[in-house]
Design a protein around this motif. Structure first.
Motif, PDB file in Angstrom:
ATOM      1  N   THR A  73       0.828  -1.209   0.000  1.00  0.00           N
ATOM      2  CA  THR A  73       0.000   0.000   0.000  1.00  0.00           C
ATOM      3  C   THR A  73       0.859   1.255   0.000  1.00  0.00           C
ATOM      4  N   ALA A  76       1.604   2.634  -3.465  1.00  0.00           N
ATOM      5  CA  ALA A  76       0.567   3.483  -4.060  1.00  0.00           C
ATOM      6  C   ALA A  76       0.500   4.856  -3.418  1.00  0.00           C
ATOM      7  N   SER A  77       0.867   4.949  -2.142  1.00  0.00           N
ATOM      8  CA  SER A  77       0.756   6.220  -1.435  1.00  0.00           C
ATOM      9  C   SER A  77       2.030   7.047  -1.471  1.00  0.00           C
ATOM     10  N   ARG A  82       5.612   6.148  -6.820  1.00  0.00           N
ATOM     11  CA  ARG A  82       4.717   6.304  -7.970  1.00  0.00           C
ATOM     12  C   ARG A  82       5.473   6.912  -9.143  1.00  0.00           C
ATOM     13  N   THR A 287       6.488  -6.335  -6.958  1.00  0.00           N
ATOM     14  CA  THR A 287       5.547  -5.598  -7.813  1.00  0.00           C
ATOM     15  C   THR A 287       6.104  -5.423  -9.219  1.00  0.00           C
TER      16      THR A 287
END
Length: 307
Positions: A73, A76-77, A82, A287
């Motif tokens: 998570t 994504a934050s 990103r 990922t």
């Protein structure tokens, strides 16, 4: 004289024949077992271990704390992460899309124009693949330097207004590094496509010319469909190279200026060995592996549907 029960059983496909069939079925697995064991030891186990580590908050020294999918998570934050994945996707254009476009046109011209010295040209074009990426990165770092070859050339033709610190510019650093990848990948793509185009029957081009087709029509109707398999291989190799690039970034910009050229592979290194975030580094690596697998699968599926 009546046949013995053993002979009758074997002739009728009894236990003897079944055991022979089972032995033949096991034989191929015995041959691949050594390679499979090596693959499992050096590929599957490290991957499984990385997935396990990605579920923990660990600095590599003290006791780990289980955080579940918290590291995922954070990807994504976290704005830096990103951006890193966004830069990796941008590199797909420079490493894969641009070289495949240039290589396709270049290979077509070389094939149809019957250029003399084609073997020598193939060697020269393929040369960047032979040179270590570290050497390439050091060379282009000198070329892009404020007093390097590129700025000197611009000054010599009166374009001093365009000179800049290419690898230190927030806007131009990413394209500058990406073009290095384009230069490296174009040779590989061109050689692959040249090999594919050499297999196209000349009768197809003769028939197209009789029908009044020009060079562009030949390219779109004959050459491109005929090298679809080679183009798929080229796209797969270059996309994987673009998404996992590390050495070029490490040697030229180290992710800078700021985080304008950072990529997931470099973030794995930085977090694992510099900031002590081993769990986060493992999550980024897992990922990235999943993204590479999905992109590669998509490219191959699209190619199969178009075949």
């Amino acid at each position: 004289m009546p046949a013995s029960p053993k002979a009758s059983s074997t002739a009728a496909g009894g236990p003897g024949k079944r055991s022979a069939r089972q032995g033949h079925a096991i034989t191929p697995y015995l041959f691949i077992a050594p390679a499979l064991l090596i693959y499992a030891a050096f590929m599957l186990y490290p991957l499984a271990r990385s997935v396990h580590l990605s579920l923990f908050d660990w600095d590599g020294l003290s006791l780990a704390t289980f955080v579940g999918f918290g590291n995922y998570t954070d990807i994504a934050s976290d704005a830096r992460l990103r951006a890193a994945f966004g830069h990796a996707l941008a590199f797909v254009f420079f490493y894969a899309v641009l070289p495949c476009g240039i290589g396709l046109v270049l290979a077509a011209v070389l094939t149809r124009a019957k250029v003399r010295g084609l073997p020598l040209f193939r060697t020269l074009v393929f040369l960047p693949q032979v040179i270590a990426m570290v050497v390439v990165a050091v060379a282009f770092k000198q070329i892009y330097a404020p007093d390097g070859l590129l700025n000197s050339a611009l000054r010599s033709i009166g374009l001093e207004v365009l000179t800049r610190s290419w690898l230190g510019d927030y806007v131009f650093s990413l394209p500058a590094v990406g073009l290095v990848g384009s230069w490296v990948s174009t040779g590989l793509v061109t050689v692959l496509l040249l090999a594919g185009m050499a297999r196209i029957p000349t009768e197809l081009f003769e028939a197209a010319r009789l029908d009044g087709a020009g060079a562009v029509r030949e390219f779109l109707a004959i050459i491109v469909p005929s090298v679809r398999a080679e183009l798929t291989v080229a796209l797969t190799l270059t996309i994987v190279a673009s998404l996992k690039t590390f050495d070029l970034i490490y040697m030229t910009t180290s992710g800078g200026p700021g985080s304008s050229t950072t990529v997931p592979s470099y973030e794995v290194y930085r977090r694992a060995f510099e900031t002590g975030q081993v769990g986060s580094a493992a999550a980024i690596g897992v990922t990235l592996t999943a993204i590479i697998f999905l992109v590669t699968l998509a490219v191959n599926r699209i190619s199969e549907r178009g075949a």
